[in-house]
Write a protein that holds these residues in place. Structure first.
Motif, PDB file in Angstrom:
ATOM      1  N   GLY A 104      10.925  -7.371   1.296  1.00 15.78           N
ATOM      2  CA  GLY A 104      10.334  -8.195   0.254  1.00 15.78           C
ATOM      3  C   GLY A 104       9.763  -9.109   1.363  1.00 15.78           C
ATOM      4  N   LEU A 105       9.259  -8.775   2.529  1.00 16.16           N
ATOM      5  CA  LEU A 105       7.870  -9.767   3.346  1.00 16.16           C
ATOM      6  C   LEU A 105       7.058  -9.211   3.476  1.00 16.16           C
ATOM      7  CD1 LEU A 105      11.322 -10.669   6.234  1.00 16.16           C
ATOM      8  CD2 LEU A 105      10.216 -11.545   4.046  1.00 16.16           C
ATOM      9  N   ALA A 106       6.809  -8.127   2.516  1.00 16.47           N
ATOM     10  CA  ALA A 106       5.057  -7.564   2.467  1.00 16.47           C
ATOM     11  C   ALA A 106       4.885  -6.383   1.652  1.00 16.47           C
ATOM     12  CB  ALA A 106       5.202  -7.202   4.083  1.00 16.47           C
ATOM     13  N   GLU A 107       4.206  -6.523   0.875  1.00 15.23           N
ATOM     14  CA  GLU A 107       3.823  -5.618   0.465  1.00 15.23           C
ATOM     15  C   GLU A 107       3.209  -4.555   0.420  1.00 15.23           C
ATOM     16  OE1 GLU A 107       1.481  -7.506  -3.172  1.00 15.23           O
ATOM     17  OE2 GLU A 107       0.474  -8.626  -2.298  1.00 15.23           O
ATOM     18  N   ASP A 108       3.036  -3.860  -0.253  1.00 13.76           N
ATOM     19  CA  ASP A 108       2.254  -2.651   0.542  1.00 13.76           C
ATOM     20  C   ASP A 108       1.130  -2.839  -0.467  1.00 13.76           C
ATOM     21  OD1 ASP A 108       1.387   0.402   0.124  1.00 13.76           O
ATOM     22  OD2 ASP A 108       2.220   1.220  -1.901  1.00 13.76           O
ATOM     23  N   ASP A 109       0.007  -2.549   0.756  1.00 10.95           N
ATOM     24  CA  ASP A 109      -1.115  -2.630   0.265  1.00 10.95           C
ATOM     25  C   ASP A 109      -2.033  -1.652   0.100  1.00 10.95           C
ATOM     26  OD1 ASP A 109      -4.305  -3.230  -0.164  1.00 10.95           O
ATOM     27  OD2 ASP A 109      -4.250  -3.691   2.776  1.00 10.95           O
ATOM     28  N   GLN A 110      -2.211  -0.893  -1.186  1.00 10.47           N
ATOM     29  CA  GLN A 110      -2.395   0.025  -1.485  1.00 10.47           C
ATOM     30  C   GLN A 110      -3.470   0.554  -1.257  1.00 10.47           C
ATOM     31  OE1 GLN A 110      -0.743   2.455  -3.997  1.00 10.47           O
ATOM     32  NE2 GLN A 110       0.740   1.410  -3.446  1.00 10.47           N
ATOM     33  N   ALA A 111      -4.253  -0.089  -0.959  1.00 11.18           N
ATOM     34  CA  ALA A 111      -6.252   0.562  -0.736  1.00 11.18           C
ATOM     35  C   ALA A 111      -6.143   0.121   0.707  1.00 11.18           C
ATOM     36  CB  ALA A 111      -6.817  -0.779  -0.396  1.00 11.18           C
ATOM     37  N   THR A 112      -5.401   0.134   1.245  1.00 13.78           N
ATOM     38  CA  THR A 112      -4.654   0.885   2.383  1.00 13.78           C
ATOM     39  C   THR A 112      -3.829   2.156   2.766  1.00 13.78           C
ATOM     40  OG1 THR A 112      -4.043  -1.065   3.826  1.00 13.78           O
ATOM     41  CG2 THR A 112      -6.770  -0.972   3.827  1.00 13.78           C
ATOM     42  N   SER A 113      -2.907   2.162   1.995  1.00 14.28           N
ATOM     43  CA  SER A 113      -2.185   2.689   2.753  1.00 14.28           C
ATOM     44  C   SER A 113      -1.852   3.574   1.194  1.00 14.28           C
ATOM     45  CB  SER A 113      -0.292   1.965   2.489  1.00 14.28           C
ATOM     46  OG  SER A 113      -0.282   1.619   1.509  1.00 14.28           O
ATOM     47  N   LYS A 114      -2.403   3.707   0.140  1.00 15.39           N
ATOM     48  CA  LYS A 114      -2.800   5.037  -0.631  1.00 15.39           C
ATOM     49  C   LYS A 114      -1.448   5.134  -1.344  1.00 15.39           C
ATOM     50  CE  LYS A 114      -7.152   5.707   0.424  1.00 15.39           C
ATOM     51  NZ  LYS A 114      -7.647   4.538   0.036  1.00 15.39           N
ATOM     52  N   GLY A 115      -0.273   4.094  -1.143  1.00 10.05           N
ATOM     53  CA  GLY A 115       0.986   4.196  -1.281  1.00 10.05           C
ATOM     54  C   GLY A 115       2.149   4.146  -0.589  1.00 10.05           C
ATOM     55  N   HIS A 116       1.584   4.840   0.373  1.00 11.24           N
ATOM     56  CA  HIS A 116       2.596   5.116   1.730  1.00 11.24           C
ATOM     57  C   HIS A 116       3.799   4.572   1.818  1.00 11.24           C
ATOM     58  CE1 HIS A 116       3.843   6.840   5.445  1.00 11.24           C
ATOM     59  NE2 HIS A 116       3.863   5.796   5.965  1.00 11.24           N
ATOM     60  N   TYR A 117       3.647   2.348   1.312  1.00  9.26           N
ATOM     61  CA  TYR A 117       5.049   2.086   1.795  1.00  9.26           C
ATOM     62  C   TYR A 117       4.849   1.837   0.009  1.00  9.26           C
ATOM     63  CZ  TYR A 117       3.739   1.335   6.450  1.00  9.26           C
ATOM     64  OH  TYR A 117       3.360   1.686   8.105  1.00  9.26           O
TER      65      TYR A 117
END
Length: 140
Positions: A104-117
């Motif tokens: 919970g110390l970062a969030e998935d950046d959907q714009a770049t990771s395309k949901g990788h995290y």
């Protein structure tokens, strides 16, 4: 003489950029953490690909930065380029960004990771870890 000087300068520029040529992993020496998703290694600023960590002023900024620093000191850092000045990095085979998201110390950046995290973020949300905890005004 001028031609030799220009060739020498060109050779230096090309050799420094070759550090990041291709998709292969490069082993780097950690220098310092800037924030929860950015650090310096091999005299280069490294931004972690696919995540967004709390910025300065957020209650978890210091915690995310300190945790990133702790992860990076645990062993050799291996990074591979993932687009415009962003890198996927590993320490002892563990994806650093995934660890930050899972706690919970970062969030998935959907714009770049395309949901990788997305999965580790969902796990952090379910357990109300870090960013997903309901903070009270006294905690700020």
């Amino acid at each position: 003489m001028m031609r030799i000087l220009l060739l020498a300068i060109f050779a230096c520029v090309c050799s420094s950029s070759s550090l990041w040529a291709g998709e292969s992993l490069k082993t780097l020496q950690f220098e310092r953490a800037v924030d929860g998703d950015t650090f310096y290694a091999a005299s280069k600023e490294i931004s972690l690909w696919g995540i967004d960590a709390p910025e300065e002023g957020h209650i978890l900024h210091f915690t995310a930065t300190l945790y990133l620093e702790t992860l990076l000191q645990a062993g050799p850092i291996e990074c591979k380029p993932k687009g415009d000045d962003h890198y996927q990095c590993f320490v002892n085979g563990k994806d650093i960004a995934q660890d930050l998201v899972r706690f919970g110390l970062a969030e998935d950046d959907q714009a770049t990771s395309k949901g990788h995290y997305a999965l580790p973020e969902a796990q952090a949300r379910r357990s109300r870890a870090g960013l997903w905890k309901n903070y009270t005004s006294e905690e700020f």
